[in-house]
Design a protein around this motif. Structure first.
Motif, PDB file in Angstrom:
ATOM      1  N   GLU A 264       4.682   9.813  -2.589  1.00 42.62           N
ATOM      2  CA  GLU A 264       4.946  11.127  -1.990  1.00 42.62           C
ATOM      3  C   GLU A 264       4.051  11.318  -0.774  1.00 42.62           C
ATOM      4  O   GLU A 264       2.860  10.992  -0.807  1.00 42.62           O
ATOM      5  CB  GLU A 264       4.705  12.234  -3.024  1.00 42.62           C
ATOM      6  CG  GLU A 264       5.387  13.524  -2.662  1.00 42.62           C
ATOM      7  CD  GLU A 264       5.466  14.522  -3.812  1.00 42.62           C
ATOM      8  OE1 GLU A 264       5.344  15.721  -3.531  1.00 42.62           O
ATOM      9  OE2 GLU A 264       5.654  14.101  -4.964  1.00 42.62           O
ATOM     10  N   GLY A 265       4.628  11.815   0.313  1.00 45.38           N
ATOM     11  CA  GLY A 265       3.878  12.017   1.545  1.00 45.38           C
ATOM     12  C   GLY A 265       3.911  10.796   2.452  1.00 45.38           C
ATOM     13  O   GLY A 265       3.278  10.786   3.504  1.00 45.38           O
ATOM     14  N   PHE A 266       4.655   9.770   2.036  1.00 43.34           N
ATOM     15  CA  PHE A 266       4.793   8.545   2.826  1.00 43.34           C
ATOM     16  C   PHE A 266       6.276   8.223   2.983  1.00 43.34           C
ATOM     17  O   PHE A 266       7.099   8.613   2.154  1.00 43.34           O
ATOM     18  CB  PHE A 266       4.086   7.372   2.147  1.00 43.34           C
ATOM     19  CG  PHE A 266       2.591   7.517   2.111  1.00 43.34           C
ATOM     20  CD1 PHE A 266       1.800   6.935   3.091  1.00 43.34           C
ATOM     21  CD2 PHE A 266       1.970   8.239   1.102  1.00 43.34           C
ATOM     22  CE1 PHE A 266       0.408   7.073   3.057  1.00 43.34           C
ATOM     23  CE2 PHE A 266       0.581   8.396   1.067  1.00 43.34           C
ATOM     24  CZ  PHE A 266      -0.202   7.802   2.054  1.00 43.34           C
ATOM     25  N   GLU A 267       6.615   7.524   4.051  1.00 43.11           N
ATOM     26  CA  GLU A 267       7.995   7.111   4.251  1.00 43.11           C
ATOM     27  C   GLU A 267       8.040   5.661   4.729  1.00 43.11           C
ATOM     28  O   GLU A 267       7.065   5.165   5.298  1.00 43.11           O
ATOM     29  CB  GLU A 267       8.724   8.027   5.240  1.00 43.11           C
ATOM     30  CG  GLU A 267       8.179   7.987   6.662  1.00 43.11           C
ATOM     31  CD  GLU A 267       8.903   8.939   7.614  1.00 43.11           C
ATOM     32  OE1 GLU A 267       9.798   9.669   7.188  1.00 43.11           O
ATOM     33  OE2 GLU A 267       8.533   8.921   8.794  1.00 43.11           O
ATOM     34  N   ASP A 268       9.174   5.017   4.485  1.00 41.59           N
ATOM     35  CA  ASP A 268       9.336   3.613   4.856  1.00 41.59           C
ATOM     36  C   ASP A 268       9.622   3.475   6.335  1.00 41.59           C
ATOM     37  O   ASP A 268      10.593   4.015   6.841  1.00 41.59           O
ATOM     38  CB  ASP A 268      10.480   2.994   4.017  1.00 41.59           C
ATOM     39  CG  ASP A 268      10.507   1.478   4.132  1.00 41.59           C
ATOM     40  OD1 ASP A 268      10.302   0.961   5.245  1.00 41.59           O
ATOM     41  OD2 ASP A 268      10.762   0.831   3.108  1.00 41.59           O
ATOM     42  N   LYS A 269       8.750   2.768   7.019  1.00 45.49           N
ATOM     43  CA  LYS A 269       8.932   2.448   8.443  1.00 45.49           C
ATOM     44  C   LYS A 269       8.834   0.941   8.581  1.00 45.49           C
ATOM     45  O   LYS A 269       7.741   0.382   8.465  1.00 45.49           O
ATOM     46  CB  LYS A 269       7.845   3.128   9.301  1.00 45.49           C
ATOM     47  CG  LYS A 269       8.125   4.571   9.647  1.00 45.49           C
ATOM     48  CD  LYS A 269       8.748   4.693  11.030  1.00 45.49           C
ATOM     49  CE  LYS A 269       8.953   6.058  11.598  1.00 45.49           C
ATOM     50  NZ  LYS A 269       9.007   7.238  10.890  1.00 45.49           N
ATOM     51  N   ASP A 270       9.989   0.276   8.754  1.00 50.55           N
ATOM     52  CA  ASP A 270      10.034  -1.186   8.870  1.00 50.55           C
ATOM     53  C   ASP A 270       9.316  -1.918   7.743  1.00 50.55           C
ATOM     54  O   ASP A 270       8.555  -2.853   7.973  1.00 50.55           O
ATOM     55  CB  ASP A 270       9.461  -1.632  10.244  1.00 50.55           C
ATOM     56  CG  ASP A 270      10.194  -0.986  11.421  1.00 50.55           C
ATOM     57  OD1 ASP A 270      11.442  -0.917  11.348  1.00 50.55           O
ATOM     58  OD2 ASP A 270       9.531  -0.569  12.369  1.00 50.55           O
ATOM     59  N   GLY A 271       9.542  -1.480   6.508  1.00 48.96           N
ATOM     60  CA  GLY A 271       8.968  -2.152   5.337  1.00 48.96           C
ATOM     61  C   GLY A 271       7.545  -1.757   5.001  1.00 48.96           C
ATOM     62  O   GLY A 271       6.945  -2.300   4.072  1.00 48.96           O
ATOM     63  N   THR A 272       6.970  -0.806   5.717  1.00 52.05           N
ATOM     64  CA  THR A 272       5.620  -0.321   5.440  1.00 52.05           C
ATOM     65  C   THR A 272       5.680   1.169   5.149  1.00 52.05           C
ATOM     66  O   THR A 272       6.423   1.900   5.802  1.00 52.05           O
ATOM     67  CB  THR A 272       4.703  -0.545   6.678  1.00 52.05           C
ATOM     68  OG1 THR A 272       4.813  -1.914   7.075  1.00 52.05           O
ATOM     69  CG2 THR A 272       3.252  -0.251   6.338  1.00 52.05           C
TER      70      THR A 272
ATOM     71  N   GLU B  92       0.828  -1.199   0.000  1.00 54.12           N
ATOM     72  CA  GLU B  92       0.000   0.000   0.000  1.00 54.12           C
ATOM     73  C   GLU B  92       0.870   1.260   0.000  1.00 54.12           C
ATOM     74  O   GLU B  92       1.911   1.311   0.650  1.00 54.12           O
ATOM     75  CB  GLU B  92      -0.891  -0.009   1.247  1.00 54.12           C
ATOM     76  CG  GLU B  92      -2.211   0.705   1.026  1.00 54.12           C
ATOM     77  CD  GLU B  92      -3.164   0.557   2.217  1.00 54.12           C
ATOM     78  OE1 GLU B  92      -4.064   1.384   2.312  1.00 54.12           O
ATOM     79  OE2 GLU B  92      -2.968  -0.370   3.023  1.00 54.12           O
ATOM     80  N   ASN B  93       0.443   2.292  -0.738  1.00 52.88           N
ATOM     81  CA  ASN B  93       1.124   3.590  -0.830  1.00 52.88           C
ATOM     82  C   ASN B  93       2.560   3.464  -1.358  1.00 52.88           C
ATOM     83  O   ASN B  93       3.460   4.145  -0.919  1.00 52.88           O
ATOM     84  CB  ASN B  93       1.130   4.303   0.525  1.00 52.88           C
ATOM     85  CG  ASN B  93      -0.261   4.456   1.088  1.00 52.88           C
ATOM     86  OD1 ASN B  93      -1.172   4.909   0.387  1.00 52.88           O
ATOM     87  ND2 ASN B  93      -0.464   4.050   2.327  1.00 52.88           N
TER      88      ASN B  93
END
Length: 102
Positions: free
Chosen positions: A90-98, A73-74
């Motif tokens: 855009e507007g999202f970042e990777d946090k532990d593969g999500t 997702e995203n």
């Protein structure tokens, strides 16, 4: 001049260039597995991530394939030479593969 290239002195990922009194080994194009000369139109076979099109090896755009390659997702697909990568939209970042909203 002796054609030293007739004896195939170069490695698999190189082609032989006969010069006056000698020879040199040159690297095949990145799109090739084995080659007979310079460029993507001289490949023996196309490397992974490339396909033969108009008698030369061209990059496969994995991002435009019918089956999605980036399924989280995203996440967006970015085509690269011979491959692709999945990055957070855009507007999202990777946090532990999500991909989470920033």
């Amino acid at each position: 001049d002796l054609d030293e290239c007739a004896a195939s002195p170069c490695k698999d990922h190189q082609y032989c260039l006969n010069t006056d009194g000698s020879f040199s080994c040159k690297a095949c194009d990145a799109s090739c597995i084995g080659c007979t000369g310079e460029g993507p139109d001289k490949c023996k076979t196309c490397a992974s991530g490339y396909m033969e099109e108009d008698k030369k090896c061209t990059d496969i755009d994995e991002c435009n394939l019918p089956e999605k390659v980036c399924v989280k997702e995203n996440q967006d697909c970015v085509n690269t030479s011979g491959s692709y990568k999945c990055v957070c939209s855009e507007g999202f970042e990777d946090k532990d593969g999500t991909c989470v909203q920033t």
